[in-house]
Write a protein that holds these residues in place. Structure first.
Motif, short mmCIF file in Angstrom:
data_model
loop_
_atom_site.label_atom_id
_atom_site.label_comp_id
_atom_site.label_asym_id
_atom_site.label_seq_id
_atom_site.Cartn_x
_atom_site.Cartn_y
_atom_site.Cartn_z
N ASP A 188 56.41 -26.85 56.67
CA ASP A 188 56.46 -26.46 55.25
C ASP A 188 57.49 -27.24 54.47
O ASP A 188 57.35 -27.41 53.25
N GLU A 189 58.56 -27.69 55.13
CA GLU A 189 59.63 -28.39 54.43
C GLU A 189 59.10 -29.66 53.76
O GLU A 189 59.45 -29.96 52.61
N GLU A 192 55.99 -30.22 52.80
CA GLU A 192 55.11 -29.83 51.69
C GLU A 192 55.92 -29.39 50.47
O GLU A 192 55.60 -29.73 49.33
N LYS A 193 57.01 -28.65 50.71
CA LYS A 193 57.86 -28.21 49.61
C LYS A 193 58.53 -29.41 48.93
O LYS A 193 58.68 -29.44 47.71
N ARG A 194 58.95 -30.37 49.75
CA ARG A 194 59.59 -31.56 49.20
C ARG A 194 58.61 -32.34 48.32
O ARG A 194 58.96 -32.82 47.24
N ASN A 233 56.04 -31.10 46.71
CA ASN A 233 55.83 -30.33 45.48
C ASN A 233 57.01 -30.48 44.53
O ASN A 233 56.85 -30.51 43.30
N GLY A 234 58.23 -30.59 45.09
CA GLY A 234 59.41 -30.79 44.27
C GLY A 234 59.38 -32.12 43.55
O GLY A 234 59.71 -32.21 42.35
N SER A 269 64.23 -29.44 50.55
CA SER A 269 63.15 -29.31 49.57
C SER A 269 63.63 -28.87 48.20
O SER A 269 63.08 -29.25 47.18
#
Length: 919
Positions: free
Chosen positions: A417-418, A420-422, A424-425, A331
């Motif tokens: 979560d990984e 979702e973080k990716r 957002n990135g 992420s």
């Protein structure tokens, strides 16, 4: 504050390459002065000069090695064309400039000038150089990608050929042997021929691929067309080969990228979101867009001069496509992954050495070399400014007249979560780049539409969003079903079974040309199957899933596998269930094994409903009502009319060969999973084929009278009989409609059809046969039927009640309603009960039996007393004399009074004959 002026990109590029060349030449001259290097070179020369063949071979390998070394250090690229842009030249120019600088140095230096003026010294120094050049050129020729190689015409090949031959001949003019010259000329000719053949193969393949048509549901004329279509699940790279519905999206996005937006938008780079379910064709749309952008846009005749000028300018732009999958990317490093990938892709067209960081394994090696090297590695491996790198890339692309299309795929794949973080990135990267006026860098974000959070995040970060409509595959499924059933029904002499017997709701299905417009025709059956087809179509929302399902169905529906051994629609529903809902299918599979049957004719309705609800829960525990209806239809479950009603199974359609069959003797799910008939537990043979069992039912159905039917039925062994029971209640399967028994079986009389359906619903085969015997009884056949059963009883030594006894008891007590006979299977008790006058119905039945057993001379009718007198001395039942069974003298006649008003239940034919006899 005044802005600092910088040199144009082209000037800066040439200046940097010149500095690199001077530096490289200086280092080379410096190394040549070192004694250790000179000594090593002298030793190596001594080894090579010992044998000319070794020297030539080393020179040839050196050319390849130099090219590989340049590729390894990114100075050249194996996929980049030898043609380069003068506005942004590659680093290879620095190599040639350094060679030129060295030559100038050697010519200027008085020590080396004699080499240029003395022919013998020049030849001895350069006589192997042409071989090194040849091997490098040969390696480059074969490294050229096929697409770029097609651009080299015959003239280019001729020029290359002439240059190398000239070098060889020039060398041969000196002291090089002619045999070696001829060898290398022939070798080069051979390489050219191979390359031209490769080019012709590419063109041939390209033409063949363009000839593949685009299909819709009704365009498939036969199964071969379907198989050709669904066997290829690769990404489609041509817009013309896309499905018509997908071509719309490809065309719209292509125009938007070319024009830099809509007519009312400023010409800027595009950030586009392409959303759709898994396998709907997003990757194919992206590939088709990339392919279309590389083609020149056609100018319409009616276009204005301004529009024509715009198209002309657009056609001058060279598009570079970078396709990146972010699935699995960390992420925190998404931006670096994107930058790294696009630099790799751009370097196939433009030199990207200036943008590359030192490879990680280089810096790791430097760190292990001591404090000085660690310091150097720290300097070289500094932080990378992503936004600044994109700005520089945009400037280079603009200078070289290129545009970049970056497609990010699988951005929402993964869990937790990984993912979702990716997301957002990626959204943050797009948002930052949006304000940088990067006019030559475009993004397409391809993602699914199942994750609401992901769609919301990406929608905010992009300028434009396309949603791919859900596929309606009903026509495809309906046409494929029709073609598969036609293939099974049509006679084929090359198959073990020429024509398969396919069971439908109304009996054996027949081809339209055999019974056009009738209820059992294929067209009528397909109409009936439309509900099932709609259920399947509602759960398949992409071409990839559709093709996957059809491939598995086609694999199983083969003559030596499941053709005719399982219901086709049931097969398709199970395969679709398995492919679309793997978790729910796994639950269903566990409940439907032989050890724990999900469906029994005695299944508890409440328990069955709870099991189906448990199967259809989604991963987060939410009940999927649509899937519940799908599974219910697949298993022939009746949900009732209210929400409180319990689920019930309907065994009356057991003959349909579906996974909803409640008969324990067969497990159609097991067949579908094996794609073959199941093996017996203790034998090395398979279970009985349904085709054999259906043929046996047809044979039974076409019996000439009830006695032939009973003979055939009881001749079957237990295994056959259990199998035949499944298909006993097929509505219409007789081939010869004029046979009396076929007419009876397939009668459309409401009362008879109703009774037959009731037995089918209860799966009560013994009662059904008893009812058939009762309905088929005639005075002529009555004696034969009774004698048949008592002969069976005589030969049956079983302690338990046998099937024939059960059928006979059901015939006498239930169907004919002669209920006062206590033990009808006991021959003596049976006939003595019939002979009792007080049991009027039984006594009348006995009269009809004696009429059937005697000829005209063996009986007299007394009109006054309304009775028959029978000579029973010669009547034998199951090899026993009737008078002995009745306990009367054989010399006396037996008088039986008759009542013409008596009627027997479920014996319409017999009742009619009674009226005819006593009319």
């Amino acid at each position: 504050m005044s802005q600092v002026k910088t040199l144009p990109i082209t000037a800066r590029r040439w200046l940097s390459l010149l500095l690199c060349a001077i530096t490289a030449a200086t280092i080379t001259v410096f190394l040549s002065k070192i004694g250790l290097v000179q000594k090593a070179y002298s030793s190596w020369s001594a080894i090579l000069n010992a044998n000319p063949v070794l020297h030539y071979s080393s020179a040839f390998l050196a050319g390849i090695g130099i090219k590989l070394l340049l590729d390894k250090f990114y100075i050249s690229h194996p996929k980049r064309s030898i043609v380069f842009s003068w506005r942004y030249p590659p680093v290879t120019i620095a190599v040639w400039l350094s060679v030129a600088a060295l030559l100038v140095y050697l010519f200027v230096n008085a020590v080396y000038r004699t080499y240029f003026l003395d022919d013998d010294l020049l030849f001895s120094s350069l006589k192997y150089l042409h071989i090194t050049l040849f091997s490098s050129a040969l390696f480059v020729v074969f490294q050229e990608t096929k697409e770029k190689a097609k651009k080299l015409g015959g003239k280019s090949w001729f020029i290359l050929f002439t240059i190398l031959v000239t070098l060889l001949l020039a060398s041969g003019y000196y002291h090089t042997p002619w045999s070696i010259i001829i060898t290398f000329i022939l070798l080069y000719c051979f390489a050219v021929i191979l390359r031209l053949l490769a080019n012709s193969e590419v063109k041939k393949t390209h033409n063949e691929s363009n000839s593949v048509g685009v299909y819709s549901g009704d365009d498939f004329k036969d199964l071969d067309d379907f198989r050709e279509w669904f066997k290829d699940d690769s990404t489609i790279k041509s817009k013309k080969k896309l499905e018509p519905d997908l071509q719309v999206y490809a065309k719209r996005i292509t125009e938007r990228l070319r024009n830099g937006g809509d007519d009312y938008e400023e010409d800027l780079a595009q950030h586009i979101a392409l959303c759709g379910p898994y396998g709907c064709g997003k990757s194919s749309i992206v590939a088709a867009i990339a392919s279309e952008l590389k083609k020149p846009k056609q100018v319409k005749l009616e276009s204005s001069d301004k529009e024509k000028l715009t198209v002309k300018q657009q056609n001058k732009i060279n598009w570079i496509h970078s396709d990146i999958s972010t699935w699995g990317a960390a992420s925190g490093s998404v931006a670096h992954v994107v930058l790294s990938n696009i630099i790799d892709d751009i370097s196939q067209h433009i030199d990207m050495c200036a943008f590359r960081a030192l490879p990680k394994h280089y810096t790791e090696a430097l760190k292990s070399g001591g404090s000085a090297f660690q310091f150097v590695s720290t300097l070289l491996a500094g932080p990378v400014d992503i936004e600044e790198s994109f700005k520089k890339l945009n400037a280079v692309l603009e200078e070289t007249n290129h545009k970049l299309l970056i497609t990010l795929q699988d951005v929402d794949r993964g869990t937790g979560d990984e993912s979702e973080k990716r997301l957002n990135g990626i959204a943050a990267l797009l948002d930052r780049l949006k304000n940088r006026n990067l006019s030559h860098i475009n993004f397409i974000i391809a993602m699914g539409n199942e994750n609401d959070v992901a769609i919301e995040v990406i929608s905010k970060a992009t300028d434009y969003k396309e949603d791919i409509a859900t596929l309606d595959c009903f026509d495809y499924l309906n046409q494929y079903t029709k073609l598969c059933l036609e293939n099974a029904l049509k006679p084929n002499k090359y198959r073990k079974i020429e024509s398969y017997k396919i069971i439908g709701y109304r009996g054996l299905v027949k081809l339209d040309e055999q019974c056009k417009g009738q209820r059992d025709s294929l067209s009528s059956e397909l109409k009936k199957l439309e509900i099932s087809t709609s259920h399947i179509a509602s759960h398949i929302n992409s071409f990839r899933v559709l093709k996957k399902v059809l491939r598995r169905v086609d694999q199983a529906w083969q003559p030596k596998k499941l053709m005719g051994e399982v219901n086709f629609i049931s097969l398709m529903m199970v395969v679709a269930f398995r492919e679309v809902y793997p978790v729910q299918y796994s639950r269903y599979q566990k409940l439907a094994t032989k050890g724990n049957q999900l469906l029994h004719r005695w299944s508890d309705p409440e328990s069955l409903k709870l099991k189906i609800i448990e199967i259809c829960k989604s991963n987060d525990g939410v009940q999927d009502e649509q899937l519940k209806q799908y599974v219910g239809h697949m298993l022939s479950i009746d949900w009732g009319k209210s929400d409180e009603a319990n689920a019930t199974v309907n065994p009356k359609f057991n003959y349909l060969q579906s996974v909803g069959c409640t008969n324990n003797a067969v497990n159609y799910l097991d067949r579908i999973q094996r794609e073959d008939l199941s093996r017996k537990e203790k034998l090395y043979a398979t279970e009985l084929s349904d085709q054999i069992l259906i043929a046996k039912v047809v044979e039974l159905r076409e019996s000439v009278g009830i006695l032939e039917f009973l003979d055939k039925w009881f001749e079957l062994d237990d295994e056959y009989r259990i199998g035949v029971e499944r298909f006993f209640f097929i509505p219409h399967c007789g081939n010869y409609k004029d046979i009396e028994f076929v007419k009876f079986f397939e009668s459309s009389k409401l009362e008879r059809e109703k009774n037959f359906k009731n037995f089918s619903r209860q799966c009560d085969i013994e009662s059904a046969i008893a009812w058939l015997v009762s309905e088929s009884l005639s005075v002529k056949a009555l004696f034969g039927v009774i004698d048949f059963f008592f002969n069976k009883f005589k030969n049956d030594n079983s302690i338990k009640m046998s099937e024939d006894q059960y059928i006979f008891i059901a015939l006498i007590n239930d169907e004919l309603n002669l209920h006062k006979i206590s033990e009808p299977e006991n021959i003596m008790i049976f006939f003595r009960e019939l002979n009792k006058v007080e049991n009027e119905k039984a006594h009348m039945f006995f009269c009809l039996f004696l009429i059937s057993a005697t000829k005209e001379g063996g009986r007299d009718y007394d009109c006054a007393n309304k009775c028959f007198e029978f000579d029973i001395s010669n009547i034998r039942v199951a090899d026993q004399k009737l008078n002995v069974l009745l306990g009367i003298d054989s010399n006396k006649s037996l008088a039986i009074s008759v009542d013409a008003g008596i009627e027997f239940d479920n014996a319409e034919r017999l009742n009619k004959e009674i009226k005819d006899i006593f009319k």
